[in-house]
Design an enzyme around this catalytic site. Structure first.
Site, short mmCIF file in Angstrom:
data_model
loop_
_atom_site.label_atom_id
_atom_site.label_comp_id
_atom_site.label_asym_id
_atom_site.label_seq_id
_atom_site.Cartn_x
_atom_site.Cartn_y
_atom_site.Cartn_z
N PHE A 266 22.22 66.08 43.55
CA PHE A 266 20.77 66.04 43.29
C PHE A 266 20.00 65.49 44.49
CE2 PHE A 266 17.63 62.80 41.64
CZ PHE A 266 16.55 63.66 41.64
N ASP B 292 37.89 64.64 50.80
CA ASP B 292 37.91 63.84 49.58
C ASP B 292 37.80 62.37 50.00
OD1 ASP B 292 38.61 62.37 47.31
OD2 ASP B 292 40.07 63.85 46.63
N LEU B 293 36.87 61.65 49.39
CA LEU B 293 36.68 60.23 49.75
C LEU B 293 37.94 59.40 49.52
CD1 LEU B 293 33.09 59.48 48.40
CD2 LEU B 293 33.80 59.62 50.79
N LEU C 187 25.78 59.34 50.31
CA LEU C 187 25.23 59.44 48.95
C LEU C 187 26.30 59.58 47.90
CD1 LEU C 187 22.39 62.10 49.58
CD2 LEU C 187 22.17 59.59 49.62
N ALA C 188 27.47 60.12 48.27
CA ALA C 188 28.49 60.47 47.29
C ALA C 188 28.94 59.23 46.52
CB ALA C 188 29.69 61.12 47.97
N TYR D 22 29.30 49.77 36.98
CA TYR D 22 28.65 50.55 38.03
C TYR D 22 28.02 49.61 39.05
CZ TYR D 22 24.95 53.16 40.34
OH TYR D 22 24.09 53.68 41.28
N PHE E 1 15.74 52.02 43.79
CA PHE E 1 15.41 51.80 42.39
C PHE E 1 15.37 53.18 41.71
CE2 PHE E 1 14.73 47.78 44.13
CZ PHE E 1 14.50 46.83 43.14
N ARG F 201 10.63 50.55 34.09
CA ARG F 201 11.36 51.02 35.27
C ARG F 201 10.39 51.58 36.31
NH1 ARG F 201 14.91 48.81 33.10
NH2 ARG F 201 17.03 49.51 32.60
#
Length: 300
Positions: free
Chosen positions: A17, A50-51, A72-73, A140, A166, A202
């Protein structure tokens, strides 16, 4: 703008995204953009890696020879059902990437790592600055904070900058996220929507603004700094629904589904823009009304 081969940027998660909008921002400003990850040949410049596979990462980095990296991944949804994945990808995967970058460190001008404002946890009142204490409230957020501490171990070998975005949204975001879910329900003219805690506030920033901030940050290259990517514009869930009603003329009944109420919910989360404006002096983020109108128009 034609790509400048002296401004080569490697973006992990390019096909996600945020990556889609970031690619547009970078290419519009003359960068040669390379994608890293599970990429398809439809993108002109990409390296598959692949990370969690350090060998593939090292090969990919040597092929791309980047001057900049924007990472970003990661596993991004707080409600993801497998906590171990947060640590595997967000922490270990990022460390693998930094290790793979070490052989090309001399050519690197900036490596921006996307963390998360969730590291601040459930702090009440005011706007959070980078000097606020951190108190992550879920796996997370813990994985992102651990990633930040780990990344600092690579200074000064790797020119790392940490961004704490944010909440943000926009076209292409999964309906598992709040604003796309609301947009979808209004476009389909549903009579009701099931949500979690309605008493949350938010920032709902625009992904295009986040992409702009990331580009400006790699250009400013404040190495070793942690920077909030935020707007200071807090909106309640009820206000977001009211805006969608105003924009569409359609009214929806909002029902609280206890299954959507998260444990350790962060009730208010807004950021202080002071440090961001030092490096992005033209920072003028859009308001949610404009972002919602953009998303509703695209989905109609």
């Amino acid at each position: 703008m034609p790509p400048n081969h002296d401004r080569r940027v490697l973006v992990t998660g390019l096909q996600g995204f945020t990556g889609h909008h970031l690619a547009n921002e970078l290419e519009d400003n003359g960068y040669e953009v390379w994608g890293l990850g599970d990429v398809t040949p439809t993108f002109a410049r990409c390296v598959k890696a692949d990370l969690l596979d350090i060998a593939s990462l090292k090969q990919a980095v040597l092929a791309a020879k980047p001057h900049y990296v924007i990472h970003l991944a990661g596993v991004a949804f707080v409600g993801h059902g497998q906590p171990k994945a947060f640590y595997d990808v967000n922490l270990v995967g990022t460390r693998n990437l930094l290790e793979a970058l070490e052989p090309v460190a001399a050519d690197l001008r900036c490596v921006l790592l996307a963390s998360s404002a969730n590291v601040y946890g459930n702090l009440q009142g005011g706007l959070l600055s980078e000097s606020n204490p951190v108190n992550p409230a879920n796996d997370y957020a813990v994985s992102k904070l651990a990633m930040e501490y780990m990344a600092k171990l690579w200074l000064p070998k790797i020119p790392v900058v940490l961004a704490r975005p944010f909440n943000y949204t926009g076209i292409g975001q999964s309906e598992s996220f709040l604003i796309p879910k609301i947009v979808s329900h209004f476009v389909r003219k549903q009579s009701a929507i099931e949500l979690g805690n309605m008493d949350v506030w938010r920032e709902f920033n625009d992904v295009r603004d986040v992409a702009h901030a990331y580009r400006k940050l790699i250009e400013a290259a404040p190495i070793g700094q942690t920077v909030n990517v935020c707007s200071s514009n807090l909106v309640s869930l009820k206000e977001a629904l009211a805006l969608a009603t105003e924009l569409t003329g359609h009214s929806i009944e909002a029902r609280i589904n206890p299954q959507f109420v998260r444990a350790n919910e962060v009730l208010k989360l807004g950021g202080d823009t002071t440090r961001l404006k030092q490096f992005v002096p033209d920072w003028q983020p859009r308001r949610l009304r404009e972002t919602l109108a953009w998303m509703l128009d695209a989905a109609s």
